[in-house]
Each structure stands twice: as structure tokens, then as C-alpha cells.
Design a protein around this motif. Structure first.
Motif, PDB file in Angstrom:
ATOM      1  N   TYR A  86      33.411  43.350  39.792  1.00 56.19           N
ATOM      2  CA  TYR A  86      34.405  44.428  39.723  1.00 56.19           C
ATOM      3  C   TYR A  86      35.585  44.143  40.648  1.00 56.19           C
ATOM      4  O   TYR A  86      36.734  44.381  40.294  1.00 56.19           O
ATOM      5  N   ALA A  87      35.317  43.616  41.840  1.00 52.11           N
ATOM      6  CA  ALA A  87      36.386  43.330  42.802  1.00 52.11           C
ATOM      7  C   ALA A  87      37.305  42.209  42.318  1.00 52.11           C
ATOM      8  O   ALA A  87      38.496  42.207  42.605  1.00 52.11           O
ATOM      9  N   VAL A  88      36.776  41.278  41.557  1.00 48.30           N
ATOM     10  CA  VAL A  88      37.559  40.146  41.063  1.00 48.30           C
ATOM     11  C   VAL A  88      38.261  40.479  39.737  1.00 48.30           C
ATOM     12  O   VAL A  88      39.284  39.888  39.405  1.00 48.30           O
ATOM     13  N   SER A  89      37.752  41.453  39.003  1.00 49.71           N
ATOM     14  CA  SER A  89      38.240  41.726  37.649  1.00 49.71           C
ATOM     15  C   SER A  89      39.730  42.058  37.546  1.00 49.71           C
ATOM     16  O   SER A  89      40.379  41.596  36.605  1.00 49.71           O
ATOM     17  N   PRO A  90      40.365  42.801  38.464  1.00 49.16           N
ATOM     18  CA  PRO A  90      41.796  43.035  38.288  1.00 49.16           C
ATOM     19  C   PRO A  90      42.627  41.764  38.467  1.00 49.16           C
ATOM     20  O   PRO A  90      43.662  41.589  37.815  1.00 49.16           O
ATOM     21  N   TYR A  91      42.156  40.865  39.320  1.00 52.70           N
ATOM     22  CA  TYR A  91      42.859  39.596  39.495  1.00 52.70           C
ATOM     23  C   TYR A  91      42.746  38.742  38.225  1.00 52.70           C
ATOM     24  O   TYR A  91      43.704  38.060  37.843  1.00 52.70           O
ATOM     25  N   LEU A  92      41.597  38.790  37.583  1.00 57.54           N
ATOM     26  CA  LEU A  92      41.442  38.082  36.309  1.00 57.54           C
ATOM     27  C   LEU A  92      42.333  38.701  35.231  1.00 57.54           C
ATOM     28  O   LEU A  92      42.903  37.980  34.406  1.00 57.54           O
ATOM     29  N   ALA A  93      42.469  40.028  35.249  1.00 56.61           N
ATOM     30  CA  ALA A  93      43.358  40.692  34.290  1.00 56.61           C
ATOM     31  C   ALA A  93      44.812  40.284  34.545  1.00 56.61           C
ATOM     32  O   ALA A  93      45.559  40.010  33.597  1.00 56.61           O
ATOM     33  N   LEU A  94      45.217  40.229  35.824  1.00 55.66           N
ATOM     34  CA  LEU A  94      46.583  39.768  36.143  1.00 55.66           C
ATOM     35  C   LEU A  94      46.794  38.331  35.680  1.00 55.66           C
ATOM     36  O   LEU A  94      47.867  37.986  35.170  1.00 55.66           O
ATOM     37  N   TRP A  95      45.800  37.493  35.862  1.00 56.21           N
ATOM     38  CA  TRP A  95      45.893  36.105  35.422  1.00 56.21           C
ATOM     39  C   TRP A  95      46.052  36.038  33.905  1.00 56.21           C
ATOM     40  O   TRP A  95      46.871  35.282  33.391  1.00 56.21           O
ATOM     41  N   TRP A 127      51.727  33.145  43.789  1.00 58.66           N
ATOM     42  CA  TRP A 127      50.784  33.791  44.694  1.00 58.66           C
ATOM     43  C   TRP A 127      51.418  34.088  46.041  1.00 58.66           C
ATOM     44  O   TRP A 127      50.998  35.021  46.724  1.00 58.66           O
ATOM     45  N   HIS A 128      52.433  33.338  46.427  1.00 58.10           N
ATOM     46  CA  HIS A 128      53.109  33.592  47.695  1.00 58.10           C
ATOM     47  C   HIS A 128      53.898  34.897  47.636  1.00 58.10           C
ATOM     48  O   HIS A 128      53.976  35.615  48.626  1.00 58.10           O
ATOM     49  N   SER A 129      54.469  35.229  46.488  1.00 53.20           N
ATOM     50  CA  SER A 129      55.288  36.431  46.373  1.00 53.20           C
ATOM     51  C   SER A 129      54.548  37.608  45.753  1.00 53.20           C
ATOM     52  O   SER A 129      55.110  38.678  45.576  1.00 53.20           O
ATOM     53  N   LEU A 130      53.273  37.443  45.425  1.00 50.47           N
ATOM     54  CA  LEU A 130      52.472  38.502  44.821  1.00 50.47           C
ATOM     55  C   LEU A 130      51.636  39.201  45.887  1.00 50.47           C
ATOM     56  O   LEU A 130      50.982  38.550  46.699  1.00 50.47           O
ATOM     57  N   HIS A 131      51.702  40.529  45.885  1.00 53.42           N
ATOM     58  CA  HIS A 131      50.896  41.337  46.783  1.00 53.42           C
ATOM     59  C   HIS A 131      50.094  42.292  45.907  1.00 53.42           C
ATOM     60  O   HIS A 131      50.667  43.102  45.197  1.00 53.42           O
ATOM     61  N   ALA A 132      48.774  42.186  45.952  1.00 52.51           N
ATOM     62  CA  ALA A 132      47.929  42.998  45.087  1.00 52.51           C
ATOM     63  C   ALA A 132      46.794  43.609  45.901  1.00 52.51           C
ATOM     64  O   ALA A 132      46.251  42.969  46.803  1.00 52.51           O
ATOM     65  N   HIS A 133      46.473  44.858  45.567  1.00 51.51           N
ATOM     66  CA  HIS A 133      45.400  45.546  46.280  1.00 51.51           C
ATOM     67  C   HIS A 133      44.902  46.738  45.467  1.00 51.51           C
ATOM     68  O   HIS A 133      45.584  47.230  44.582  1.00 51.51           O
TER      69      HIS A 133
END
Length: 173
Positions: free
Chosen positions: A27-36, A123-129
Motif C-alpha cells: 500500500y505504501a509503494v502503490s501511489p509511487y507505482l501509479a505515478l510511474w 525525481w529531484h524535482s518531485l515531492h510526493a507524500h
């Protein structure tokens, strides 16, 4: 019999703990996979891959709020011009908001330059939380502008874009 039960129970609890940890990590990784996946759809110009990642009702409501003219504060009834303009904007969003137009607009708003292309620049300019347990926010820094902010919500077993904030010139913000 009782001694065998005691040996089995710790293993069951351990297996349950490992399973719960694996679900939490997924679940913690899933939004990053969706962004990818959204990034892959955008870079591959694939609207059909982008469509499942968008909550179309929430996004159209958000766009209507952002782009409809504001009602005058001192008057109970808005003028015909602002009322008409609001209806035009609402109708345009209802009829023209498709995966293809969303993709075209996003590519015009956020052109990929040589300095930010590639994984390191992105990834340097992306801030996600996580904002809350079911909401996620990603912002992408834009030189000379406010960041582009993407809001996602976990619904129907996936992360969906519910709204975004367009970048504006930094001096106007």
C-alpha cells in the motif's frame, strides 16, 4: 496435544504479522507505482493507459471550480456575462475533457526540457507524500513558476487523480 498447539500458534501469528507487513508495504509503494504508470502513459502519449488513473467526475468538478469566473461578492445575482461565461466553461469541460485532451494539455503545461528529462531530473524535482491514509499528493517543481500539484485518492483498489493545481508564474502567486 496442548504442547503441539503452543508450537503452531507462534508460527500462525508470525505468518499473520508478515502478511500484514507485506500488505502495508504494498500500500505504501502503490501511489509511487501509479505515478510511474501515469508518467509512462504521458511519455508514451497513451491516453488509454492514463484513463484508469483519473477520477473523471472529481477532476471535472475541480476544473470547473478553477476556471469558472468568480461571482461578484457585492451583488446577490451575477451579471449575465459572468453567468454565461461560467456555463460556457462548464459545458466545455463536460464535452471536451477526455484522456487525449488531458494528456495534450498536460504536455503543453509541463514541457519536458533536457535539464529535467530522465529519472534523476524528475525525481529531484518531485515531492510526493501521503496527506492522509487514502490521499496522496505529488508536486513537481517548475522553474520560475509555482509547482504543479497532483492530488490522488485511493478508490476502487487503485490511485485516481482527483484534482491538480496548475503552475502559475512565481511573481503572480
Amino acid at each position: 496435544m496442548k504442547n503441539g498447539f503452543r508450537r503452531v500458534m507462534p508460527r500462525a501469528w508470525q505468518g499473520l504479522g508478515v502478511s500484514a507487513g507485506a500488505v502495508l508495504a504494498a500500500y505504501a509503494v502503490s501511489p509511487y507505482l501509479a505515478l510511474w504508470d501515469i508518467d509512462r502513459a504521458m511519455s508514451g502519449n497513451n491516453p488509454s493507459r492514463l484513463a484508469p488513473h483519473v477520477d473523471w467526475a472529481a477532476l471535472s468538478h475541480c476544473l470547473k471550480e478553477q476556471f469558472s469566473p468568480a461571482a461578484p461578492a457585492d451583488d446577490d445575482l451575477p451579471g449575465f456575462g459572468s453567468s454565461f461565461a461560467g456555463q460556457v466553461v462548464s459545458n466545455a469541460i463536460d464535452t471536451h475533457l477526455t484522456p487525449a485532451t488531458l494528456m495534450t494539455t498536460a504536455q503543453q503545461v509541463m514541457p519536458h526540457t533536457a535539464s529535467t528529462s530522465g529519472w534523476f531530473g524528475t525525481w529531484h524535482s518531485l515531492h510526493a507524500h501521503f496527506v492522509s491514509a487514502g490521499k496522496f499528493e505529488a508536486s513537481l517543481d517548475q522553474p520560475g513558476q509555482t509547482p504543479f500539484v497532483l492530488h490522488m485518492k485511493f478508490e476502487h483498489w487503485g490511485w485516481k487523480i482527483t484534482r491538480f493545481e496548475m503552475p502559475v508564474p512565481a511573481h503572480a502567486a
